[in-house]
Write an enzyme that holds these catalytic residues in place. Structure first.
Site, PDB file in Angstrom:
ATOM      1  N   SER A   1       0.708  -1.435  -0.011  1.00 12.26           N
ATOM      2  CA  SER A   1       0.106  -0.048   0.030  1.00 12.26           C
ATOM      3  C   SER A   1       0.962   1.028   0.014  1.00 12.26           C
ATOM      4  O   SER A   1       1.978   1.294   0.439  1.00 12.26           O
ATOM      5  CB  SER A   1      -0.839  -0.026   1.342  1.00 12.26           C
ATOM      6  OG  SER A   1      -1.499   1.182   1.349  1.00 12.26           O
TER       7      SER A   1
ATOM      8  N   TYR B   1      -2.844  -0.071  10.218  1.00 11.80           N
ATOM      9  CA  TYR B   1      -2.943  -0.694   8.991  1.00 11.80           C
ATOM     10  C   TYR B   1      -1.563  -0.365   8.156  1.00 11.80           C
ATOM     11  O   TYR B   1      -0.812  -1.162   7.548  1.00 11.80           O
ATOM     12  CB  TYR B   1      -3.855   0.055   8.029  1.00 11.80           C
ATOM     13  CG  TYR B   1      -3.892  -0.373   6.544  1.00 11.80           C
ATOM     14  CD1 TYR B   1      -4.714  -1.539   6.074  1.00 11.80           C
ATOM     15  CD2 TYR B   1      -3.818   0.562   5.583  1.00 11.80           C
ATOM     16  CE1 TYR B   1      -4.579  -1.970   4.840  1.00 11.80           C
ATOM     17  CE2 TYR B   1      -3.755   0.254   4.411  1.00 11.80           C
ATOM     18  CZ  TYR B   1      -4.254  -1.199   3.931  1.00 11.80           C
ATOM     19  OH  TYR B   1      -4.220  -1.203   2.516  1.00 11.80           O
TER      20      TYR B   1
END
Ligand code: NJP
Length: 242
Positions: free
Chosen positions: A139, A152
């Site tokens: 990501s 995250y």
């Protein structure tokens, strides 16, 4: 490329599903894993209808045994595993101060331990074959921390490090690619449990890319000749910060 044996985790929706559909078109042999078996079966049926080759395998990446069985099912069906796409992930955004500790655990279990279990299952097989490719879907959060994405982002920082480590330790046998998407329109946002943050994230996601954009990056990395290691591709929408 054609005829590569490619196992994809988290293939029941979003980026994993889009990658499966695209790779099937170029003649790859696919093994699709996730928990929602009915979704996988429907994707396999569609791929078969258009002349592609794919099987569905029940997979919970938080279980080491399930991941091992997934890789073994790949080898059992096709005789080898050329590529593992470690794609399954969850993004449960919330302020740290909310102390949603079960959600922290879930993100660590899926995004980090799931990737490790994938490496653990595929690495010895790929070393024995003397070739393989591990694609990690990370990501932009491995570079951009914002309030609410701390855990995250921590999992994605970690898998970025792992992908680099795979590159260094894979030698001439194993290629490693990190795909780092920005905002992509998938179910990832729907699963955020914090109502206000889910609403905000979904509002931001209006400028998100379709999952097919990330699938193309995955296919590009896989299609390179054996002496080319595409270490990382970052793909962001033109009109968004993420
Ligand atoms: O999300 P979604 P994406 N065991 O929710 C699976 C990264 N990313 O395609 O088990 C096995 O449509 C789940 O399957 P199921 C993100 O971090 C995205 O966007 O049936 N599988 C589903 O197939 C993630 O690593 C964006 O529920 C499990 C899949 O994971 C990757 O892209 C931005 C599982 C999730 O599909 C794919 O996510 C970014 C388990 N325990 C990075 N738990 C973005 N969308 O904006 C979940 O920077 N899955």
């Amino acid at each position: 490329m054609s005829g590569k044996v490619i196992a994809i985790t988290g293939a029941s929706s979003g980026i994993g599903e889009a990658a499966a559909r695209l790779l099937a078109q170029s003649g790859e042999k696919l093994v699709l894993g996730a928990r929602r078996r009915e979704k996988l079966d429907a994707i396999v049926r569609e791929i078969e209808t258009t002349g592609g080759e794919a099987i569905a395998v029940d997979l919970d990446v938080t279980s080491r045994a399930s991941m091992a069985a997934f890789v073994e099912a790949t080898i059992g069906r096709f005789g080898r595993i050329d590529v593992l796409v470690n794609n399954a992930g969850v993004m449960l955004l919330a302020p740290l101060s909310d102390l949603r500790i079960e959600e922290w655990e879930q993100m660590v279990d899926v995004n980090l331990k799931g990737v490790l279990y994938g490496i653990g299952a595929a690495w010895p097989r790929m070393m024995a074959q003397e070739h393989g490719h591990i694609v990690t879907v990370g990501s932009v959060a491995s570079r951009q921390v914002i309030a609410t994405n701390g855990v995250y982002a921590a999992t994605k920082f970690a898998v970025r490090a792992l992908a680099d480590s795979l590159r260094l330790e894979g030698g001439a046998a194993i290629r490693s690619t990190l795909i780092s998407p920005g905002a992509v329109a998938t179910e990832l946002f729907d699963n955020i449990k914090h109502p206000m943050i889910q609403e905000r994230a979904k509002a931001r996601s209006t400028s998100a890319l379709p999952a097919a954009s990330i699938a193309r990056a995955i296919a590009f990395a896989i299609a390179q000749p054996d002496d080319v290691d595409v270490s990382e591709i970052i793909v962001r929408p033109m009109n968004g910060k993420y």
